[in-house]
Design a protein around this motif. Sequence first.
Motif, PDB file in Angstrom:
ATOM      1  N   ARG A 168       0.833  -1.205   0.000  1.00  0.00           N
ATOM      2  CA  ARG A 168       0.000   0.000   0.000  1.00  0.00           C
ATOM      3  C   ARG A 168       0.867   1.254   0.000  1.00  0.00           C
ATOM      4  O   ARG A 168       0.574   2.232  -0.710  1.00  0.00           O
ATOM      5  CB  ARG A 168      -0.909  -0.032   1.227  1.00  0.00           C
ATOM      6  N   ASP A 169       1.954   1.252   0.795  1.00  0.00           N
ATOM      7  CA  ASP A 169       2.862   2.397   0.796  1.00  0.00           C
ATOM      8  C   ASP A 169       3.555   2.554  -0.553  1.00  0.00           C
ATOM      9  O   ASP A 169       3.808   3.680  -1.006  1.00  0.00           O
ATOM     10  CB  ASP A 169       3.907   2.236   1.898  1.00  0.00           C
ATOM     11  N   LEU A 170       3.846   1.432  -1.182  1.00  0.00           N
ATOM     12  CA  LEU A 170       4.478   1.477  -2.499  1.00  0.00           C
ATOM     13  C   LEU A 170       3.534   2.108  -3.519  1.00  0.00           C
ATOM     14  O   LEU A 170       3.945   2.948  -4.341  1.00  0.00           O
ATOM     15  CB  LEU A 170       4.868   0.054  -2.927  1.00  0.00           C
ATOM     16  N   VAL A 171       2.263   1.724  -3.471  1.00  0.00           N
ATOM     17  CA  VAL A 171       1.266   2.311  -4.374  1.00  0.00           C
ATOM     18  C   VAL A 171       1.181   3.818  -4.145  1.00  0.00           C
ATOM     19  O   VAL A 171       1.146   4.607  -5.102  1.00  0.00           O
ATOM     20  CB  VAL A 171      -0.113   1.653  -4.153  1.00  0.00           C
ATOM     21  N   THR A 172       1.141   4.225  -2.871  1.00  0.00           N
ATOM     22  CA  THR A 172       1.065   5.656  -2.553  1.00  0.00           C
ATOM     23  C   THR A 172       2.263   6.404  -3.110  1.00  0.00           C
ATOM     24  O   THR A 172       2.121   7.496  -3.692  1.00  0.00           O
ATOM     25  CB  THR A 172       0.996   5.855  -1.031  1.00  0.00           C
ATOM     26  N   MET A 173       3.460   5.842  -2.971  1.00  0.00           N
ATOM     27  CA  MET A 173       4.649   6.524  -3.466  1.00  0.00           C
ATOM     28  C   MET A 173       4.659   6.608  -4.989  1.00  0.00           C
ATOM     29  O   MET A 173       5.042   7.627  -5.573  1.00  0.00           O
ATOM     30  CB  MET A 173       5.906   5.816  -2.949  1.00  0.00           C
ATOM     31  N   LEU A 174       4.207   5.541  -5.659  1.00  0.00           N
ATOM     32  CA  LEU A 174       4.136   5.592  -7.124  1.00  0.00           C
ATOM     33  C   LEU A 174       3.149   6.661  -7.580  1.00  0.00           C
ATOM     34  O   LEU A 174       3.357   7.326  -8.602  1.00  0.00           O
ATOM     35  CB  LEU A 174       3.745   4.218  -7.671  1.00  0.00           C
ATOM     36  N   GLU A 175       2.069   6.832  -6.818  1.00  0.00           N
ATOM     37  CA  GLU A 175       1.138   7.918  -7.111  1.00  0.00           C
ATOM     38  C   GLU A 175       1.836   9.270  -6.955  1.00  0.00           C
ATOM     39  O   GLU A 175       1.620  10.188  -7.734  1.00  0.00           O
ATOM     40  CB  GLU A 175      -0.069   7.844  -6.166  1.00  0.00           C
ATOM     41  N   ASN A 176       2.652   9.397  -5.911  1.00  0.00           N
ATOM     42  CA  ASN A 176       3.352  10.651  -5.673  1.00  0.00           C
ATOM     43  C   ASN A 176       4.352  10.975  -6.783  1.00  0.00           C
ATOM     44  O   ASN A 176       4.689  12.139  -6.996  1.00  0.00           O
ATOM     45  CB  ASN A 176       4.079  10.596  -4.332  1.00  0.00           C
ATOM     46  N   LEU A 177       4.848   9.948  -7.455  1.00  0.00           N
ATOM     47  CA  LEU A 177       5.789  10.152  -8.557  1.00  0.00           C
ATOM     48  C   LEU A 177       5.075  10.404  -9.877  1.00  0.00           C
ATOM     49  O   LEU A 177       5.724  10.604 -10.897  1.00  0.00           O
ATOM     50  CB  LEU A 177       6.706   8.935  -8.691  1.00  0.00           C
ATOM     51  N   GLY A 337      -4.765  -4.555   7.995  1.00  0.00           N
ATOM     52  CA  GLY A 337      -3.387  -4.635   8.465  1.00  0.00           C
ATOM     53  C   GLY A 337      -2.754  -3.299   8.786  1.00  0.00           C
ATOM     54  O   GLY A 337      -1.688  -3.241   9.395  1.00  0.00           O
ATOM     55  N   ARG A 338      -3.390  -2.195   8.402  1.00  0.00           N
ATOM     56  CA  ARG A 338      -2.827  -0.883   8.702  1.00  0.00           C
ATOM     57  C   ARG A 338      -3.026  -0.536  10.171  1.00  0.00           C
ATOM     58  O   ARG A 338      -3.937  -1.031  10.822  1.00  0.00           O
ATOM     59  CB  ARG A 338      -3.480   0.190   7.821  1.00  0.00           C
ATOM     60  N   GLN A 339      -2.169   0.345  10.658  1.00  0.00           N
ATOM     61  CA  GLN A 339      -2.261   0.856  12.020  1.00  0.00           C
ATOM     62  C   GLN A 339      -2.511   2.356  11.923  1.00  0.00           C
ATOM     63  O   GLN A 339      -1.662   3.102  11.450  1.00  0.00           O
ATOM     64  CB  GLN A 339      -0.974   0.583  12.802  1.00  0.00           C
ATOM     65  N   SER A 340      -3.687   2.788  12.333  1.00  0.00           N
ATOM     66  CA  SER A 340      -4.013   4.212  12.333  1.00  0.00           C
ATOM     67  C   SER A 340      -3.751   4.779  13.720  1.00  0.00           C
ATOM     68  O   SER A 340      -4.136   4.178  14.728  1.00  0.00           O
ATOM     69  CB  SER A 340      -5.469   4.424  11.931  1.00  0.00           C
ATOM     70  N   VAL A 341      -3.105   5.927  13.776  1.00  0.00           N
ATOM     71  CA  VAL A 341      -2.691   6.525  15.040  1.00  0.00           C
ATOM     72  C   VAL A 341      -3.403   7.860  15.226  1.00  0.00           C
ATOM     73  O   VAL A 341      -3.513   8.653  14.276  1.00  0.00           O
ATOM     74  CB  VAL A 341      -1.166   6.743  15.079  1.00  0.00           C
ATOM     75  N   GLN A 342      -3.884   8.105  16.415  1.00  0.00           N
ATOM     76  CA  GLN A 342      -4.417   9.415  16.787  1.00  0.00           C
ATOM     77  C   GLN A 342      -3.721   9.854  18.068  1.00  0.00           C
ATOM     78  O   GLN A 342      -3.807   9.180  19.091  1.00  0.00           O
ATOM     79  CB  GLN A 342      -5.928   9.365  17.016  1.00  0.00           C
ATOM     80  N   ALA A 353     -10.372  20.067  25.365  1.00  0.00           N
ATOM     81  CA  ALA A 353     -11.127  20.553  24.211  1.00  0.00           C
ATOM     82  C   ALA A 353     -10.322  21.546  23.389  1.00  0.00           C
ATOM     83  O   ALA A 353     -10.635  21.792  22.216  1.00  0.00           O
ATOM     84  CB  ALA A 353     -12.433  21.196  24.672  1.00  0.00           C
ATOM     85  N   GLU A 354      -9.277  22.137  23.991  1.00  0.00           N
ATOM     86  CA  GLU A 354      -8.449  23.095  23.271  1.00  0.00           C
ATOM     87  C   GLU A 354      -7.200  22.445  22.692  1.00  0.00           C
ATOM     88  O   GLU A 354      -6.392  23.115  22.054  1.00  0.00           O
ATOM     89  CB  GLU A 354      -8.040  24.223  24.224  1.00  0.00           C
ATOM     90  N   GLY A 355      -7.023  21.162  22.917  1.00  0.00           N
ATOM     91  CA  GLY A 355      -5.845  20.467  22.423  1.00  0.00           C
ATOM     92  C   GLY A 355      -5.933  20.165  20.939  1.00  0.00           C
ATOM     93  O   GLY A 355      -6.963  20.341  20.285  1.00  0.00           O
ATOM     94  N   LEU A 356      -4.837  19.680  20.402  1.00  0.00           N
ATOM     95  CA  LEU A 356      -4.740  19.352  18.976  1.00  0.00           C
ATOM     96  C   LEU A 356      -4.737  17.842  18.804  1.00  0.00           C
ATOM     97  O   LEU A 356      -4.018  17.126  19.498  1.00  0.00           O
ATOM     98  CB  LEU A 356      -3.447  19.944  18.401  1.00  0.00           C
ATOM     99  N   GLN A 357      -5.559  17.361  17.889  1.00  0.00           N
ATOM    100  CA  GLN A 357      -5.604  15.940  17.556  1.00  0.00           C
ATOM    101  C   GLN A 357      -4.853  15.727  16.234  1.00  0.00           C
ATOM    102  O   GLN A 357      -5.133  16.405  15.245  1.00  0.00           O
ATOM    103  CB  GLN A 357      -7.046  15.458  17.404  1.00  0.00           C
ATOM    104  N   VAL A 358      -3.924  14.797  16.233  1.00  0.00           N
ATOM    105  CA  VAL A 358      -3.119  14.500  15.050  1.00  0.00           C
ATOM    106  C   VAL A 358      -3.411  13.069  14.620  1.00  0.00           C
ATOM    107  O   VAL A 358      -3.286  12.130  15.415  1.00  0.00           O
ATOM    108  CB  VAL A 358      -1.610  14.668  15.345  1.00  0.00           C
ATOM    109  N   ASN A 359      -3.824  12.888  13.370  1.00  0.00           N
ATOM    110  CA  ASN A 359      -4.206  11.574  12.851  1.00  0.00           C
ATOM    111  C   ASN A 359      -3.314  11.197  11.675  1.00  0.00           C
ATOM    112  O   ASN A 359      -3.100  12.018  10.768  1.00  0.00           O
ATOM    113  CB  ASN A 359      -5.671  11.588  12.382  1.00  0.00           C
ATOM    114  N   PHE A 360      -2.808   9.966  11.685  1.00  0.00           N
ATOM    115  CA  PHE A 360      -1.947   9.515  10.591  1.00  0.00           C
ATOM    116  C   PHE A 360      -1.840   7.998  10.630  1.00  0.00           C
ATOM    117  O   PHE A 360      -2.190   7.354  11.628  1.00  0.00           O
ATOM    118  CB  PHE A 360      -0.550  10.134  10.698  1.00  0.00           C
ATOM    119  N   LEU A 361      -1.351   7.410   9.539  1.00  0.00           N
ATOM    120  CA  LEU A 361      -1.073   5.985   9.502  1.00  0.00           C
ATOM    121  C   LEU A 361       0.321   5.734  10.044  1.00  0.00           C
ATOM    122  O   LEU A 361       1.241   6.545   9.849  1.00  0.00           O
ATOM    123  CB  LEU A 361      -1.180   5.450   8.076  1.00  0.00           C
ATOM    124  N   ASP A 362       0.484   4.613  10.714  1.00  0.00           N
ATOM    125  CA  ASP A 362       1.776   4.281  11.295  1.00  0.00           C
ATOM    126  C   ASP A 362       2.827   4.139  10.198  1.00  0.00           C
ATOM    127  O   ASP A 362       2.523   3.852   9.035  1.00  0.00           O
ATOM    128  CB  ASP A 362       1.668   2.969  12.086  1.00  0.00           C
TER     129      ASP A 362
END
Length: 705
Positions: A168-177, A337-342, A353-362
Amino acid sequence: MTNANEAWEYDAFISYARFDEKTRGFLTDFTSTLSEAFHSLTGRPLRLFVDSTQIPASSLWETRLLHSLRRSATLITIQSPSYATSAWCAREWDTFLTLEKERRFEYELLPYESLVFPVRFISTGHVSAPGPDAARRLREAQTRQCVDLTDIEPGDPLFAARVTALGRDLVTMLENLSPNHRPRAQSDDQGGHSLHFEASPEAHVPLVTTHRGPDQRRFVEYLTDARSVTIITVSDDSLPDLIEEAALRKARTAEGFWDHLHVVFPDNSVLPFINDGLSARFPDRNAAVTERKYRVWQVRRRLMSLLLRYGRLGHWTISLCPFSPPFIGTLFSLPDGRQSVQLSISRPKLESAEGLQVNFLDRVDHYFEQAFREVVESSREEHEIVLAGEPTPGTHEFRCTGARFRRSVLVDGQETGDWLAALVAITWRRGRTGVEPLLQINTPRTSTREMGKISHVSGYINQRDCPPPESGFTTSSGAAEFIVSEAAARTALDRELLQDFGISECADPPELVDSLNFYYPDKENLFFYLFEQQLPREARYASELHMLPWGMDDLVTIREHQVYANVLSMCGDDSLDSTQRAGVAHVLAMNLRLHGKSDAADALVREMNRPKVSDELLDQFTTALQETKRSRRSAQKSVYITGIAGLQYRAFFTHLVPTYERIGVAGAPDLLSVIQDDASRRNALTELAEAYDDREFMESLPLEA
């Protein structure tokens, strides 16, 4: 997907130590799994350059390798000790890193985007005396997102999951190229620059998203979609409600529950060092710590309550971390199989309530998965360990012979002969109009069982309430046995008052009323220490705790309503045999007589001797049920009261009402006088007390009240 630049002849160049036979066997399984994953994601074959199959024997190695590297979009390196010391692998590595620098500028790669994907299947931590260049390459590889397949066999589902994630990461990078996908700097109206994406199927999905404050809808959706979840938190009051909503959604799916749900809280010893919104709200640091401890306990208690109701044994844990967690956040393990992080980032002394939430894939190297795991492994699982044993014959004491985890007791259908030690305290206060009994409405926020019923303060006597026995004796198996003293029960009551209501001190100590047995037909029996405890008049109870004053008329009507509900339930139970029907009819009839319903009691006994109770009698009980229905306004909503909890229902006339009379509750003396002056009610009280005290009889009946 949009194809990568057609200039690429290969999607990836596989770099590995060619003379390592173990690598060759691994490589076959790895490339096969990766190719299958890539094809399922893109619908086209993966174009790999692997030198063992694609270099003709007559080709010049150096010329062909250099050409193939330049025509490859990405580099996948199979890390092993042999790779670290191979001269050819070193040249492939250094050459592609030079190419990556050029492409980083040309394709405007972000700093964390990499065209190099190291794959580790043999640890490189024991390479003996690597030279300076080899050591440099090892360090460079360690800074990349490495796919760790160490000691994972190709047939292991984890192998497929991690290789699929790489695909999946490989597909994403090929898209970026792809030339139509990369962001380009464009001038804005103010003369500055901003990044814009051209239209593409995935351009609207950034790698990292942030938002201020919690997004509860998204959090519940992630919880529902995940197969496993790890949460590291402090005192998020909304967390139990969000997990409950997700658990209810899960229950409607084929999965039913998470493979594992792990929630980690800071240990109490850590809470004084946490700098959150309470630090700004309370000038007194000690007051802030006290409030923080209370809130954390309330969240843990509510969470334990809902998991005991909805969770699957062995599929959830609540743990305490002995140090300040390095981060607050959630790891969602998704079905693919992905790991999503918050992660939650809060500035000191600001509300969440004033904090920042950061979401990304591991990362591909599963950095955050490992970080969450390390916190979990450093924590200790929180268990309420309740005492098991049996009452001592002829005394008012309980002999402890073992212990049980709280989450594994009082499970319907266990058919166990164990006993558990518990307590009930008849709680009251002096109100404006006199003495007021205080009972709590059982809700998902306050209890694990008997929802909608009201209860005085109650709980189990657990291991922490008992000091180590100084002169205990042991069983044949070597387990310690000891008497659970009245002092231990008092300690348990103090703990319940402090943890549940924040009451640290009462003017008078609790007074022991009696000790009572409660028999279940299909689970552990209970031994109760019954106390009477006056609570401070100035104590204030949070609305969600539903701790309210009650009058005698309401309590009697609520119990009568419960009797009618039990009658209708038992009349509709076709599984009862003739002996059980007679026993149930006897208990229910005595309860009806206690409430002055002798005619209804006689009719019930007659009808229960027949195969089916008449519709006419059922209609009468249904009408009575509706007429005695009571609701109470609490926490800004009307709550339907279904009855009085367990032991307090059975002991209402024998113990609760006499205690109410002694402490001065209005109406209690009149009720007792009415019972004593009515032979039918007086005899019913005696017979019912005998029935409830008959273990063999009560264990044969499907009655919990």
